[in-house]
Design a protein around this motif. Sequence first.
Motif, PDB file in Angstrom:
ATOM      1  N   SER A 240       1.140  -1.400   0.272  1.00 25.56           N
ATOM      2  CA  SER A 240      -0.264  -0.222   0.143  1.00 25.56           C
ATOM      3  C   SER A 240       0.856   0.961   0.242  1.00 25.56           C
ATOM      4  N   ILE A 241       1.962   1.667   0.314  1.00 26.74           N
ATOM      5  CA  ILE A 241       2.766   2.386   0.793  1.00 26.74           C
ATOM      6  C   ILE A 241       3.087   3.037  -0.522  1.00 26.74           C
ATOM      7  N   PRO A 242       4.015   2.691  -1.990  1.00 21.91           N
ATOM      8  CA  PRO A 242       3.629   3.792  -2.701  1.00 21.91           C
ATOM      9  C   PRO A 242       1.699   4.257  -3.591  1.00 21.91           C
TER      10      PRO A 242
ATOM     11  N   LEU B 294       1.353   5.615   6.915  1.00 21.95           N
ATOM     12  CA  LEU B 294       1.834   6.474   8.014  1.00 21.95           C
ATOM     13  C   LEU B 294       1.474   6.734   9.368  1.00 21.95           C
ATOM     14  N   GLN B 295       0.308   5.394   9.565  1.00 28.65           N
ATOM     15  CA  GLN B 295       0.102   5.516  10.891  1.00 28.65           C
ATOM     16  C   GLN B 295       0.560   3.665  11.508  1.00 28.65           C
ATOM     17  N   ARG B 296       1.451   3.654  10.702  1.00 25.76           N
ATOM     18  CA  ARG B 296       1.975   1.951  11.155  1.00 25.76           C
ATOM     19  C   ARG B 296       3.301   2.117  12.461  1.00 25.76           C
ATOM     20  N   PRO B 297       3.889   1.413  13.330  1.00 28.59           N
ATOM     21  CA  PRO B 297       4.760   1.453  13.669  1.00 28.59           C
ATOM     22  C   PRO B 297       5.957   2.196  13.573  1.00 28.59           C
ATOM     23  N   GLU B 298       6.805   0.995  12.419  1.00 30.74           N
ATOM     24  CA  GLU B 298       7.752   1.515  11.896  1.00 30.74           C
ATOM     25  C   GLU B 298       8.001   2.797  11.011  1.00 30.74           C
ATOM     26  N   THR B 299       6.734   3.381  10.810  1.00 26.15           N
ATOM     27  CA  THR B 299       6.690   4.476   9.838  1.00 26.15           C
ATOM     28  C   THR B 299       7.053   5.329  11.348  1.00 26.15           C
ATOM     29  N   LEU B 300       5.933   5.489  12.412  1.00 23.98           N
ATOM     30  CA  LEU B 300       6.327   7.197  13.195  1.00 23.98           C
ATOM     31  C   LEU B 300       7.588   6.926  13.861  1.00 23.98           C
ATOM     32  N   LEU B 301       8.083   5.469  13.699  1.00 21.07           N
ATOM     33  CA  LEU B 301       9.776   5.554  14.296  1.00 21.07           C
ATOM     34  C   LEU B 301      10.674   6.033  13.591  1.00 21.07           C
ATOM     35  N   LEU B 302      10.358   6.032  12.082  1.00 22.96           N
ATOM     36  CA  LEU B 302      11.256   6.543  11.516  1.00 22.96           C
ATOM     37  C   LEU B 302      10.968   7.909  11.250  1.00 22.96           C
ATOM     38  N   ARG B 303       9.726   8.471  11.692  1.00 26.89           N
ATOM     39  CA  ARG B 303       9.835   9.861  11.609  1.00 26.89           C
ATOM     40  C   ARG B 303      10.531  10.770  12.879  1.00 26.89           C
ATOM     41  N   ALA B 304      10.036   9.519  14.016  1.00 22.10           N
ATOM     42  CA  ALA B 304      10.782  10.250  15.091  1.00 22.10           C
ATOM     43  C   ALA B 304      12.034  10.179  15.006  1.00 22.10           C
ATOM     44  N   LEU B 305      12.857   9.815  14.843  1.00 21.04           N
ATOM     45  CA  LEU B 305      14.281   9.686  14.863  1.00 21.04           C
ATOM     46  C   LEU B 305      14.988  10.723  14.069  1.00 21.04           C
ATOM     47  N   ILE B 306      13.632  11.461  12.928  1.00 20.89           N
ATOM     48  CA  ILE B 306      14.455  11.867  12.369  1.00 20.89           C
ATOM     49  C   ILE B 306      14.295  13.495  12.284  1.00 20.89           C
ATOM     50  N   HIS B 307      12.962  13.306  12.964  1.00 24.24           N
ATOM     51  CA  HIS B 307      12.886  14.314  13.978  1.00 24.24           C
ATOM     52  C   HIS B 307      14.065  14.933  15.349  1.00 24.24           C
ATOM     53  N   HIS B 308      14.161  13.877  16.199  1.00 24.72           N
ATOM     54  CA  HIS B 308      15.123  14.021  16.904  1.00 24.72           C
ATOM     55  C   HIS B 308      16.261  14.751  16.575  1.00 24.72           C
TER      56      HIS B 308
END
Length: 651
Positions: free
Chosen positions: A385-387, A408-422
């Motif tokens: 579903s991602i692409p 966009l709501q899956r834990p691994e996507t949120l993890l990656l976004r959190a790491l980038i913002h941090h």
Amino acid sequence: MTEDVFEPLGFIPSSEQRAIQLARLRHIVVEANAGATKTTTLALRMAQALHRGAEPERLLGLTYTQGAVDAWRAALLRMGVGASVARRLRLMTFDDFSTACLQGLEGPGCQKFAAPEQLKPSVLDAMDWAQTRVEERFPQELTLQGPGAVESLLRSFAVLKGCMSLADEAGARAWTPESAQEMGLDYATLRVFQAHEQIRRGEHPDRPEFRAPGDATYDLALLLKADEPSFDPRSALAQGQHLVLVDEMHDTNRAMFTVLAGLLAANPRAGFVGVGDRDQVIHSGAGADAAFMGRSFDQEIGPATRMPLSLSFRFGPAVAQAAGRLARKPYAATQQAATDVRLIPYADPPSLYRDLVARIQRREGLAPDAALSDIAVLVRQPDASIPLENHLLQRGVDYRTVGFNSYLQRPETLLLRALIHHARREFHVVERPAARLAMLQALMLFSGAQIEGLTQSGAAGAQAQLRVMEEVSREPTAHCDFIDNQILRNAVPEVRACLQGALHLVEQDDLPQFCAKLLSQLRPRWLAARFLVRQEDVAQTHANLQRLLDFAAEADSIEAFARVTHMLELRQQTMGGKQALVLSSIEAAKGLEFDHVMLPALNQGEFAIGGDSPENRNLLYVAMTRARRCLSVFYQSDRPSAYLRDAGLLS
């Protein structure tokens, strides 16, 4: 005297449907083909009972999934049953029905678990208990280890309960590896199952400590089979039913069938109508067996009259022919329905998604003003579903996901976004506190860290942690300190090393290096296996992150990728609901139908996961037969799935 007949709105029943609607027989089992209006016919039979004067509360409809329940109720409304009457009808899953019956006998207090991750601690305790019991005579047989041990055990538990393999065995039987093998059981699995059931039963005399999906049906079935139950379950089943109906009967397992038999025995005046399609069994992992539509029913409940639903009204002859070839049996479809089957080759994945979205925007195969909700894209695995979601979001096409979360709501996507913002110290660019909270929760989940200073454990501890994170999420400037001091510092050292390595890749601000090295540094399979149970979910975590990195590689920089992802999330918040395109798993679409069904990536190695199997073949059969007016099948030119040839769509 001629009977007063209920006439549905919107269609004229076929002779087969009318026969089922008006039949006054004790037991009816309907052998149906796909698209032959199984749910509509059951709704028609129910509407006729209401028309004859039956009280809505005396009619009971049972099926396997909540989605099937919703489709059943919608069919009643479409044909003209009033909303107030439809709400009074008892349409339920077998497990919800069993839960309601048991609550009347046991009272409240039993916890309900929905996810396998909630069961993981008790399974690990059961493994330890089984391996360390002093009285165990065959400890050498109890070697249970490996990353998939818990998942494998839970799957075995589901089969043991669905099939009720041990229901007729004395609890005190002196099991040996040989006697277990004679029963077709693995000795270690048997012992852990017994230990887990003791843990689940707990200390309470009248009810278990917790139940997982399927447990209520299993527990009620055990009570029905017990010689001297602690209380008589038949009193809970004797509800004065006039008519009991079962949809998706092909997915009935032994536990469900035992409940059904008990229900009909407790309501001797009730009629029965069950409908199923033997080629749509996709829950064999829980013991589903179409045999309960046949001889088992006649022998254990009573002789049934078999009635056909052979003619498909959902789709036309082209789909019927393809489905028939795939299922290796003939299918018939009404000539009045014409379903256009389109086989569409593509060169590479980018061209697939561009073409797919363009066809959706044109409402291809439908009227130009058709609702997007008339179109469904059915995917085999969530990572696919991602692409597609990215293309839909970028083109402004509203969609909703069914059977899985948006990427966009899956834990691994949120993890990656959190790491980038941090790493970039810029949580302030994420405006929504709910989005920031979801990222903190993903970091906490993957890290396994615990917030210092909280003394509660279990559910109370989880709620206390959530309250702390909610407080932090309200103030963007507090996120980085919280992550450094509560998550990274308290993470397991090996996990901390993975997360810090990923943060270092972001800080280097080299997009090609980031895309090339993140997975090896972050070790998503290992991280996910620490808290996920199903190996398929672990694999999907890795696959989802790989798809995300493929998307990131198209950006100009890590910052640009983060910005685009954030904008896509904001766009997603504005999307409509009921009128949106349906992006669904095949399992979740079972029992539903759409004007145009699109099946992307029917390729070797992508659809038939694990190779050719009855379940994979049934999944494609289910997917194809959801289409009413148009079926579009996309395949990569150089590696089409062999199923396309089996269905006669490719020579």
